[in-house]
Design an enzyme around this catalytic site. Structure first.
Site, PDB file in Angstrom:
ATOM      1  CD  GLU A 176      26.195  23.505  -8.973  1.00  0.00           C
ATOM      2  OE1 GLU A 176      26.994  23.932  -9.825  1.00  0.00           O
ATOM      3  OE2 GLU A 176      25.908  24.129  -7.940  1.00  0.00           O
ATOM      4  CD  GLU A 371      28.142  22.358  -4.376  1.00  0.00           C
ATOM      5  OE1 GLU A 371      28.140  23.583  -4.639  1.00  0.00           O
ATOM      6  OE2 GLU A 371      28.504  21.504  -5.189  1.00  0.00           O
TER       7      GLU A 371
HETATM    8  C1  BGP Z   1      28.791  25.101  -7.270  1.00  0.00           C
HETATM    9  C2  BGP Z   1      29.743  24.002  -7.572  1.00  0.00           C
HETATM   10  C3  BGP Z   1      30.907  23.895  -6.689  1.00  0.00           C
HETATM   11  C4  BGP Z   1      31.362  25.164  -6.028  1.00  0.00           C
HETATM   12  C5  BGP Z   1      30.244  26.117  -5.664  1.00  0.00           C
HETATM   13  C6  BGP Z   1      30.665  27.502  -5.245  1.00  0.00           C
HETATM   14  O1  BGP Z   1      28.276  25.566  -8.453  1.00  0.00           O
HETATM   15  O2  BGP Z   1      29.110  22.745  -7.565  1.00  0.00           O
HETATM   16  O3  BGP Z   1      31.874  23.175  -7.395  1.00  0.00           O
HETATM   17  O4  BGP Z   1      32.438  25.715  -6.579  1.00  0.00           O
HETATM   18  O5  BGP Z   1      29.310  26.240  -6.676  1.00  0.00           O
HETATM   19  O6  BGP Z   1      30.905  28.305  -6.354  1.00  0.00           O
HETATM   20  P1  BGP Z   1      32.201  29.179  -6.507  1.00  0.00           P
HETATM   21  O7  BGP Z   1      33.335  28.252  -6.398  1.00  0.00           O
HETATM   22  O8  BGP Z   1      32.087  29.798  -7.862  1.00  0.00           O
HETATM   23  O9  BGP Z   1      32.150  30.177  -5.419  1.00  0.00           O
END
Ligand code: BGP
Length: 466
Positions: A176, A371
């Site tokens: 990201e 993701e």
């Molecule tokens: C993205 C990241 C992840 C993951 C995901 C979910 O931004 O790449 O590392 O954590 O989001 O977000 P969260 O953990 O805040 O629910």
């Protein structure tokens, strides 16, 4: 689905691994991100991270993948995974980021994991940097503000690239990368002085772009079969009204996100960005040859995370109600008001198709959904977790990606839903925000047996892949 489609799941070292002071690992900056209300102050770089013995630092334990990986890989294989996205913790390979020689134990750890994956026919997709840097590097150089970081990163990439030649074929340079515009700590930067913001952002972004291009060059040289991608926090932006001002604002938002792929996938800073920086009086630290270098070493594919779409309005008298979402702020979409996750992220499967089509139409490169998923509240009842909401979310998004492939001609390489085993949330630092097909017995305070149990979605996804 296309032949060889990479169905799988995604995780990251800082949220799963644990073993923070084992195996010769050095401290990562994420080991200092606390749980609690000031978490975002630290992540936004407004507050310097400190080591306070009275605070909880969940990235130090994750879900203890470091000690459970054998079992976890077996479970992924049982689901029929063709691919596992995971990251290497840089400070496990170079504890301070400045050593000439790598930590052999760290290299060996990942070698075993990659070999086990391969034995099960699971292709590793490796993120070189997912929200963790050796703390010593961050302290010494102030993170990516310094061009010196490129050399340190290149040495690390060369080391793991050579060590895992033939074992790993798919690489991502930074998780990201666009999140750094808000979450400064993702660039290893803390900045208490707001006045420098624009200049510092331009500097660290440029250095990260150069480092990403360097990784492309290094990994292609090591093995021309290597495929190297970038990774973006994505999500199409909608205008609230058909007022031209709203449409323009939505366009600008998306263009701001495309800026990162314009540089890394198309190979150049777009004109609008250069003009905006010039207008603001911001100097980008270009050195002779940088422009050509970026143009020459573009990525092979674009990967992204997609959780929800975003909404903007030019007039805050018209709508001001905000919704939660991944990294970036958004207004609350009234058309999605009945579709919210337990953490108030609005669910929009069609938005995934819009996002896929947007990248495809603009760059004509292979895409990868690195993701996607839903964080929910799960409880173990009689050894099972009935996560119907999870199945529903994924089913809708898989149908949308199918439409993108079949109707829109998108060249999609794979789909790795986030947090395929419960892990620590990046946003909240909580364990109770669960994304997994596999339940991990552990609570927010770090207590629990760490036992793994299959959720209902485990069987559903297994069947789907089959
Ligand atoms: C993205 C990241 C992840 C993951 C995901 C979910 O931004 O790449 O590392 O954590 O989001 O977000 P969260 O953990 O805040 O629910």
């Amino acid at each position: 689905m296309p032949e060889g489609f990479l169905w799988g799941g995604a995780l990251a070292a800082n949220q799963t691994e644990g073993g923070w002071n084992e195996g010769g690992r050095g401290m990562s900056h994420s080991d200092l991100i606390p749980q609690g209300s000031d978490r975002w102050d630290v992540m936004f770089g407004r507050q310097k991270p400190v080591d306070d013995p009275d605070r909880l630092y969940p990235c130090r334990w994750g879900n203890d993948f470091f000690h459970h990986w054998h079992e976890d890989v077996e479970l992924f294989a049982e689901m029929g995974f063709k691919c596992l996205r995971l990251s290497i913790c840089w400070s496990r390979i170079f504890p301070t980021g400045m050593e000439a020689e790598p930590n052999g134990e760290g290299l060996e750890f990942y070698r075993q994991v990659f070999e086990a994956l391969r034995e099960h026919g699971i292709e590793p997709l490796v993120t070189l940097s997912h929200y963790d840097y050796p703390l010593a590097l961050v302290e010494r150089y102030g993170g990516w503000q310094s061009r010196e970081m490129i050399e340190r990163y290149a040495h690390y990439v060369e080391t793991v690239g050579r060590a895992y030649q033939g074992l790993v074929r798919y690489w991502l340079t930074f998780n990201e990368i666009n999140s750094v515009a808000l979450s400064y700590l993702n660039a290893g930067v803390t900045l208490e002085d707001e006045r420098d913001r624009a200049a510092v952002t331009a500097a660290f972004s440029h250095h990260m772009f150069m480092a990403s291009a360097r990784a492309v060059e290094i990994l292609h040289k090591i093995d021309p079969a290597n495929k190297v991608g970038c990774m973006i926090a994505a999500g199409a932006t909608y205008p609230y009204r058909c007022a031209p001002e709203d449409v323009w604002l939505a366009y600008e938002e998306d263009r701001g996100r495309y800026f990162y792929t314009d540089v890394m996938a198309a190979g150049a800073y777009p004109a609008w960005k250069l003009r905006a920086l010039e207008k603001e009086g911001v100097h980008v630290p270009f050195e002779p040859g940088d422009t050509e270098y970026l143009a020459e070493h573009t990525v092979d594919f674009i990967s992204f995370s997609y959780y929800c779409s975003r909404l903007v309005c030019a007039d805050d008298q018209v709508i001001a109600e905000k919704a939660e979402g991944n990294v970036f702020p958004t207004l609350r979409n009234p058309y999605l008001k009945d579709k919210e996750t337990a953490w108030k992220w609005q669910i929009d499967a069609l938005g995934l198709r819009v996002t896929l089509a947007g990248y495809h139409d603009r760059y004509h490169l292979p895409l990868f959904i690195a993701e996607n998923g839903v964080g929910g509240l799960d409880a173990l009842e009689d050894g099972k977790v009935h996560d119907a909401y999870h199945i529903d979310y994924l089913r809708r998004h898989i149908l949308a990606l199918r439409d993108a492939i079949v109707e829109d001609g998108v060249d999609l390489m794979g789909y790795t839903p986030w947090g395929c085993i419960d892990l620590v949330s990046a946003g909240t630092g909580e364990m109770k925000k669960r994304y997994g097909f596999i339940f991990v017995d552990k609570d927010n305070e770090g207590n629990g047996t760490l036992n793994r149990s299959k959720k209902k979605s485990f069987d559903w996804y297994k069947q789907g892949i089959a």
